[in-house]
Design an enzyme around this catalytic site. Structure first.
Site, PDB file in Angstrom:
ATOM      1  N   GLY A 227       0.908  -1.474   0.068  1.00  0.00           N
ATOM      2  CA  GLY A 227      -0.008  -0.055  -0.152  1.00  0.00           C
ATOM      3  C   GLY A 227       0.783   1.149  -0.038  1.00  0.00           C
ATOM      4  N   GLY A 270       3.290  -3.808  -3.628  1.00  0.00           N
ATOM      5  CA  GLY A 270       3.396  -4.017  -5.290  1.00  0.00           C
ATOM      6  C   GLY A 270       3.750  -2.730  -5.972  1.00  0.00           C
ATOM      7  N   ARG A 307      -6.373   1.595 -15.506  1.00  0.00           N
ATOM      8  CA  ARG A 307      -6.208   2.408 -14.273  1.00  0.00           C
ATOM      9  C   ARG A 307      -6.963   3.904 -14.408  1.00  0.00           C
ATOM     10  NH1 ARG A 307      -2.610   3.968 -11.298  1.00  0.00           N
ATOM     11  NH2 ARG A 307      -3.540   3.041  -9.378  1.00  0.00           N
ATOM     12  N   CYS A 337     -13.752   1.219 -28.326  1.00  0.00           N
ATOM     13  CA  CYS A 337     -15.096   1.706 -28.651  1.00  0.00           C
ATOM     14  C   CYS A 337     -15.664   1.740 -27.311  1.00  0.00           C
ATOM     15  CB  CYS A 337     -15.812   0.669 -29.665  1.00  0.00           C
ATOM     16  SG  CYS A 337     -16.853   1.186 -30.522  1.00  0.00           S
ATOM     17  N   GLU A 338     -15.460   2.529 -26.731  1.00  0.00           N
ATOM     18  CA  GLU A 338     -16.002   3.112 -25.424  1.00  0.00           C
ATOM     19  C   GLU A 338     -15.098   4.403 -25.015  1.00  0.00           C
ATOM     20  OE1 GLU A 338     -16.760   1.238 -21.648  1.00  0.00           O
ATOM     21  OE2 GLU A 338     -16.753  -0.692 -22.714  1.00  0.00           O
ATOM     22  N   TYR A 365       0.049  -2.874 -12.155  1.00  0.00           N
ATOM     23  CA  TYR A 365      -1.618  -2.831 -12.537  1.00  0.00           C
ATOM     24  C   TYR A 365      -1.788  -2.401 -13.708  1.00  0.00           C
ATOM     25  CZ  TYR A 365      -1.541  -3.752  -7.388  1.00  0.00           C
ATOM     26  OH  TYR A 365      -1.075  -4.194  -6.219  1.00  0.00           O
TER      27      TYR A 365
HETATM   28  N1  LLP Z   1      -1.200  -7.297  -0.224  1.00  0.00           N
HETATM   29  C1  LLP Z   1      -2.368  -7.653  -0.636  1.00  0.00           C
HETATM   30  C2  LLP Z   1      -3.153  -8.510   0.139  1.00  0.00           C
HETATM   31  C3  LLP Z   1      -3.117  -6.874  -1.565  1.00  0.00           C
HETATM   32  O1  LLP Z   1      -4.399  -6.995  -1.658  1.00  0.00           O
HETATM   33  C4  LLP Z   1      -2.450  -6.076  -2.176  1.00  0.00           C
HETATM   34  C5  LLP Z   1      -3.132  -5.004  -3.265  1.00  0.00           C
HETATM   35  C6  LLP Z   1      -1.135  -5.647  -1.961  1.00  0.00           C
HETATM   36  C7  LLP Z   1      -0.442  -6.376  -0.931  1.00  0.00           C
HETATM   37  C8  LLP Z   1      -0.168  -4.735  -2.855  1.00  0.00           C
HETATM   38  O2  LLP Z   1      -0.652  -3.293  -2.699  1.00  0.00           O
HETATM   39  P1  LLP Z   1       0.127  -2.282  -3.307  1.00  0.00           P
HETATM   40  O3  LLP Z   1       1.306  -2.128  -2.564  1.00  0.00           O
HETATM   41  O4  LLP Z   1       0.385  -2.605  -4.875  1.00  0.00           O
HETATM   42  O5  LLP Z   1      -0.542  -0.916  -3.144  1.00  0.00           O
HETATM   43  N2  LLP Z   1      -5.282  -2.514  -8.737  1.00  0.00           N
HETATM   44  C9  LLP Z   1      -5.275  -1.365  -7.957  1.00  0.00           C
HETATM   45  C10 LLP Z   1      -4.639  -1.617  -6.640  1.00  0.00           C
HETATM   46  C11 LLP Z   1      -5.419  -2.801  -6.156  1.00  0.00           C
HETATM   47  C12 LLP Z   1      -4.558  -3.428  -5.257  1.00  0.00           C
HETATM   48  C13 LLP Z   1      -4.893  -4.750  -4.560  1.00  0.00           C
HETATM   49  N3  LLP Z   1      -4.459  -5.465  -3.565  1.00  0.00           N
HETATM   50  C14 LLP Z   1      -4.443   0.104  -8.698  1.00  0.00           C
HETATM   51  O6  LLP Z   1      -4.117  -0.138  -9.726  1.00  0.00           O
HETATM   52  O7  LLP Z   1      -4.572   0.895  -7.971  1.00  0.00           O
END
Ligand code: LLP
Length: 410
Positions: A227, A270, A307, A337-338, A365
């Site tokens: 996060g 991530g 995103r 096409c959106e 992502y």
């Molecule tokens: N751990 C768990 C259990 C998670 O569900 C996630 C992300 C992470 C770690 C990693 O989070 P990060 O460090 O990447 O923020 N697709 C969305 C983000 C969704 C994240 C889902 N879970 C976006 O593109 O902003």
């Protein structure tokens, strides 16, 4: 991405050259940037027993996974397929944290067979687990701390309305289940959301986890999820990883003393590790003025980078075919096409057909959330490491669109 020798370059590799060599749309990743981010995190938590579990879902190309392995991280996997991908990339089962939600017990059993660390996200599953494995298989529990954190509603997952985790208010119930089945709980986990700016939020999550942990004997690790927020545009504030590192490590060390055991601290980043490493290179097909805007139509769209449309996410865009000259205001749109606005009302160096636009922060992502919508092909991927660009995923072909479709007699 920097300007050198009249070109936009990464590690001395020209991005427009890559667009020519490999075609567009093209995902490009800066491997050095990824390694730097890993290092930053390791340094920020150097006074505690840190384990980084890279969130595979952000960018799951096996070469990126291998790079993470080389840098010394483990992985976080949220599906059995991600578990298998990580094992394919060379991770040992004990390096893999498996955090599924809403999966069947059969999938949990499959993961147990593979020997990975299982993180359970609801009480019924904890009971299944107990019935089947008792205390023979160590387990981790995902708690929902009821904190509102994260960049927007879709990526805030630690609040009371979220489907994730076992409510912190249900701890009593959790302990009844643990006692009844003699469960061997060795870890506790929280993940409150994505794009979290404030060190205080991590501290608050930590305090809640410490409170819960006091009631557990024999813990080996506490997992704070992912996060960390990265910068999406100039002047954007990102999580100050040093500050989070200092504050959380201090609180963690104190907790370990009180708990009487030198626990490991786990994080599952991530975005922090891969977002800024990635660029989506797209080609301008058309520049079209309407009464309200000048649209730049490119050979990509929400099928390749969802995103902006899904989260109203801001991605910086640069016309890398133009190093100087006047700027004008454009809205970059895709060919789907959106409505698929990639970037609205942005200043770019004057855009012409054939120019290459680099969309930044496309590492996390991006391709991992891409699709074949409109029956379009997914892009190729290139990794730049040690100053050398290498193809790490081929561009899809029309055969891929037909693959798995079964033609029947009608
Ligand atoms: N751990 C768990 C259990 C998670 O569900 C996630 C992300 C992470 C770690 C990693 O989070 P990060 O460090 O990447 O923020 N697709 C969305 C983000 C969704 C994240 C889902 N879970 C976006 O593109 O902003």
């Amino acid at each position: 991405m920097e300007i050198k020798d009249n070109q936009y370059q990464i590690q001395g590799v020209s991005l427009t050259r890559l667009a020519k060599d490999y075609g567009t749309p093209l995902y490009v990743y800066d491997g050095e940037k990824i390694l730097n981010q890993v290092k930053k995190l390791q340094d920020a938590f150097s006074t505690v027993k840190l384990k980084i579990k890279y969130a595979t879902k952000a960018l799951s190309n096996i070469n990126i996974l291998k790079l993470m392995k080389k840098a010394g991280t483990g992985v976080d996997a949220v599906s059995i397929e991600e578990v298998k991908l990580c094992m394919h990339a060379g991770f040992e089962p004990h390096e893999i944290m498996y955090t599924p939600n809403s999966v069947s017990f059969e999938e949990i059993q499959e993961a147990e067979n593979l020997g990975v660390m299982i993180n359970i996200d609801n009480i019924p599953m904890l009971e299944h687990f107990g019935t089947y494995y008792g205390n023979k298989v160590p387990v981790c529990i995902r708690l929902n701390p009821h904190i509102l954190a994260g960049g927007n509603a879709k990526i805030s997952v630690g609040h009371i309305d979220s489907k994730f985790g076992i409510s912190i208010l249900q701890l009593k119930h959790v302990h009844k289940v643990i006692n009844a089945y003699d469960l061997n709980v060795i870890g506790l986990h929280v993940h409150t959301g994505s794009d979290i700016l404030d060190a205080e939020v991590f501290l608050k999550g930590a305090e809640i986890l410490f409170d819960a942990a006091r009631e557990f004997k024999g813990l080996k690790f506490l997992d704070f999820g992912g996060g960390f927020k990265v910068a999406y545009k100039k002047g954007d504030i990102a999580t100050d990883i040093k500050e989070v590192g200092n504050k959380v490590s201090k609180a963690f060390r104190e907790f370990c003393v009180e708990y009487g055991s030198d626990l490991e601290i786990w994080f599952e980043p991530g975005k922090f590790l891969v977002s800024e490493s990635g660029y989506l290179l797209v080609k301008v097909n058309i520049v079209k003025s309407t009464p309200a805007s000048t649209f730049v139509g490119v050979d990509s769209g929400l099928n390749h980078l969802i995103r902006p449309m899904m989260y109203d996410a801001y991605h910086d865009v640069v016309n890398i075919s133009k190093l100087d000259g006047p700027e004008r205001v454009y809205t970059i749109v895709g060919y789907i096409c959106e409505t698929d606005t990639i970037a609205a009302d942005r200043k770019l160096r004057e855009v012409q057909e054939g120019d290459i636009i680099a969309i930044k922060n496309a590492g996390a992502y991006g391709i991992s959330m891409s699709s074949n919508y409109n029956s379009r092909l997914r892009p190729a991927e290139v990794l730049i490491l040690n100053g050398k660009a290498q193809l790490i995923r081929e561009r899809e072909t029309f055969d891929d669109i037909l693959r798995h479709q079964v033609e029947i007699d009608l």
